[in-house]
Design an enzyme around this catalytic site. Structure first.
Site, PDB file in Angstrom:
ATOM      1  N   HIS A  78       0.817  -1.200   0.000  1.00 49.89           N
ATOM      2  CA  HIS A  78       0.000   0.000   0.000  1.00 49.89           C
ATOM      3  C   HIS A  78       0.861   1.265   0.000  1.00 49.89           C
ATOM      4  O   HIS A  78       1.978   1.289   0.517  1.00 49.89           O
ATOM      5  CB  HIS A  78      -0.888   0.034   1.246  1.00 49.89           C
ATOM      6  CG  HIS A  78      -2.124  -0.791   1.143  1.00 49.89           C
ATOM      7  ND1 HIS A  78      -3.063  -0.623   0.150  1.00 49.89           N
ATOM      8  CD2 HIS A  78      -2.602  -1.787   1.939  1.00 49.89           C
ATOM      9  CE1 HIS A  78      -4.055  -1.475   0.330  1.00 49.89           C
ATOM     10  NE2 HIS A  78      -3.804  -2.191   1.411  1.00 49.89           N
ATOM     11  N   CYS A 133      -0.218   2.501  -4.900  1.00 50.24           N
ATOM     12  CA  CYS A 133      -0.970   3.785  -4.870  1.00 50.24           C
ATOM     13  C   CYS A 133      -2.204   4.010  -5.767  1.00 50.24           C
ATOM     14  O   CYS A 133      -2.800   3.074  -6.155  1.00 50.24           O
ATOM     15  CB  CYS A 133      -0.060   4.963  -4.977  1.00 50.24           C
ATOM     16  SG  CYS A 133       1.056   5.041  -3.645  1.00 50.24           S
TER      17      CYS A 133
END
Length: 263
Positions: A78, A133
């Site tokens: 992440h 992202c």
């Protein structure tokens, strides 16, 4: 000339409700590829990839390098952001990588990564490959490899790791990792998406992977491009697509883009 790599992959994010499925495969796939090309490879997988371990791993790779060495860092996991604290971000946000222990220690920010990268010796080449992202929308590309019911975005919302009393008013507006890292001093960045997009976690023929990692390696094996710019052009034949609306980016000098891959 030494060739060294660090491959980071995080599926497990305890305490966040935001686990992923393809990041560990990504890290292992990059490690196998780089090991086969003469790199000495270290990995940080899930619980190994704490914020402290990621920082130490990147620092060790860079400070141990000498002129002429080639370094590769891959990150699959992440991405997130925090409000900018020192006024160096035009958008008012510092972007960051999400370590395994983000819920207790927070992200590894672009400002910190920039400091680590600045420690490299002259003539050390650094390639950063970031498969993480944010969000956007375009339609193009071949999607025949994607499994039904996929993909999932690799973005960690602030409210899923930051205490509620610390959340900024604009917490629901994601930004990307890429803008911060382009100032970090590496020769070349290959990123899974643009500043305003997500990178997607998906699966192909029953095996989880990041979309960018999967297609990057697919192009490398099937088309055998000689340079980074040729490799990037091949990847853009697959991404973005209707179900994977992410536009990969290559950031670096014209000279770096024409370097032979992994040399």
């Amino acid at each position: 000339m030494a060739k060294r790599a660090l491959c980071i992959g995080i599926n497990d994010y305890p305490g966040t409700r935001n686990d992923l499925s393809g990041c560990v495969n990504d890290a292992n796939d990059w490690a196998a590829e780089l090991g086969g090309r003469g790199f000495t490879v270290s990995t940080l997988i899930d619980a190994q990839a704490t914020r402290a371990a990621m920082s130490a791993g990147i620092a060790g790779l860079i400070t141990g390098a000498q002129a002429g060495d080639s370094l590769v860092i891959t990150y699959s996991g992440h991405g997130t952001w925090v409000p900018d604290s020192n006024g160096d971000e035009p958008d008012g946000r510092d972007e960051g990588l999400c370590p395994w222990d983000i819920s207790t220690v927070g992200p590894l920010l672009d400002d910190e990564i920039r400091i680590l990268f600045a420690q490299r010796a002259a003539s050390v080449r650094i390639l950063l490959i970031s498969d993480s992202c944010h969000s956007g929308s375009v339609t193009r590309g071949d999607e025949s490899d994607i499994d039904p019911g996929m993909p999932r975005a690799r973005y960690m919302p602030l409210q899923d790791w930051m205490p509620g009393n610390e959340l900024p008013a604009s917490a629901n507006r994601p930004r990307t990792l890429v803008s911060g890292l382009r100032r970090s001093g590496g020769d070349l960045l290959l990123a899974g998406c643009q500043d305003t997009e997500y990178s997607w976690d998906t699966s192909f023929r029953g095996r989880p992977n990041g979309a960018f990692t999967y297609y990057a390696l697919k192009c490398l094996h099937e088309q055998r491009p000689a340079t980074y710019e040729a490799w990037f052009a091949a990847i853009r034949g697959y991404l973005p697509s209707t179900r994977l609306p992410q536009s990969p980016q290559i950031l670096g000098s014209a000279t770096a883009r024409r370097f032979r891959i992994f040399e």
